[in-house]
Design an enzyme around this catalytic site. Structure first.
Site, PDB file in Angstrom:
ATOM      1  N   CYS A 187      -4.949   4.831  -5.023  1.00  0.00           N
ATOM      2  CA  CYS A 187      -4.432   3.590  -4.707  1.00  0.00           C
ATOM      3  C   CYS A 187      -3.013   3.650  -5.353  1.00  0.00           C
ATOM      4  O   CYS A 187      -2.743   3.727  -6.592  1.00  0.00           O
ATOM      5  CB  CYS A 187      -5.191   2.443  -5.495  1.00  0.00           C
ATOM      6  SG  CYS A 187      -4.371   0.660  -5.237  1.00  0.00           S
ATOM      7  N   CYS A 234       1.043  -1.145   0.133  1.00  0.00           N
ATOM      8  CA  CYS A 234      -0.064   0.148  -0.086  1.00  0.00           C
ATOM      9  C   CYS A 234       0.800   1.373   0.043  1.00  0.00           C
ATOM     10  O   CYS A 234       1.441   1.695   1.015  1.00  0.00           O
ATOM     11  CB  CYS A 234      -0.970  -0.090   1.204  1.00  0.00           C
ATOM     12  SG  CYS A 234      -1.891   1.396   1.294  1.00  0.00           S
TER      13      CYS A 234
END
Length: 292
Positions: free
Chosen positions: A226, A78
């Site tokens: 993202c 992430c």
């Protein structure tokens, strides 16, 4: 009772990608999927990803990080969350460079030349079908056989596939807002071709140095940003000769600068983070977890 009960957290975001950071470096034990889900429910700290800092496991690293999506599933990477954690530790330690251990390997972070901006080395992309992974062999993952819609007039088709520590499929379109990603995203995320599910991204090439994307994030749904998807789109665009190896990627939440470094094929992501608030988890959130 779970270790998260009454535990402090910090709510942050990276371009609107909602991140909650929990520091467990001084506590033993791990967090289960059920505990993570409970922490992120509406009465707790709703977010896209829950980032748990554990004490370092490997000499020379600053922390071991586990990443949970809001459905309780774990993510190996992430980028936006790593920048949030890096910002906290830059402030705590005074360092300008950090190394974190994740399930995707070691990730290096550097403090930027502007406040709240940093760079994360996301490592090398992986292109082999069984590394992404895909359920069947594709010799060339720059465009795999996958489509949504009628066979003679598909709505979306022939995505590029790549792993950035997690699986990604990038569909090339003219306008990322012209498609109902909230409808197509779940179908594609859970398509049998992706045995570990996948992040689904729509990408439009605006120039050799500029991409625009929208992403349905595996385990989290529609997201404003993202980071690993921005990396995956940039790498896939360069790999298919749509862009150069250094591009600005515009997401609904803002811009990231992505460079697929030629010297070692590592992907560098630079962007900002923001603080939102601090709090503590209400023990009542975890009552059913304890009962289970």
């Amino acid at each position: 009772m779970t270790a998260l009960a009454n535990h402090a957290f910090i709510k942050m975001n990276g371009l609107g990608n909602e991140i909650v950071v929990v520091d467990m470096r001084r506590q033993p034990g791990t967090i289960s999927a059920a505990e993570a889900r409970a922490a992120m429910q509406p009465g707790g700290a709703p977010c896209d990803q829950l980032m748990i800092l554990h004490a370092p496991r490997t000499p020379g690293t600053d922390a071991y990080v586990r990443i949970y999506n809001n459905d309780g599933s774990e993510s190996d990477a992430c980028g936006n969350g790593m920048r949030c954690i890096a910002e906290l530790l830059f402030k705590e330690t005074g360092k300008t460079a950090l190394t974190f251990e994740t399930n995707a390997g070691l990730l290096n972070c550097w403090k930027g030349d502007q406040p709240l901006v940093s760079t994360v080395d996301m490592g090398k992309p992986r292109f082999l079908w069984n590394e992404i992974p895909l359920a069947e062999e594709f010799r060339d993952t720059r465009a795999i056989e996958l489509q949504i819609g009628p066979i003679d007039a598909p709505v979306l088709h022939s995505p590029s596939a790549v792993s950035m520590g997690n699986p990604h499929a990038i569909f090339w379109v003219d306008d990322v807002n012209a498609y109902d990603l909230a409808r197509f995203g779940p179908l594609l995320e859970n398509h049998p071709i992706f045995p570990e599910r996948a992040n689904i991204t729509l990408a439009a090439v605006k120039s050799r140095e500029h991409l625009v994307i929208r992403t349905w994030e595996r385990g989290a749904g529609l997201t404003k940003a993202c980071g690993s998807a921005a990396c995956a789109a940039a790498v896939s665009a360069a790999r298919t000769r749509r862009t150069a190896r250094k591009v600005t990627v515009t997401l609904p939440g803002g811009d990231l600068l992505i460079e697929w470094r030629e010297s070692d094929n590592h992907v560098l992501m630079t962007g900002p983070v923001a603080y939102e608030h601090e709090g503590r988890f209400d023990p009542a959130l975890f009552a059913e977890v304890g009962a289970a």
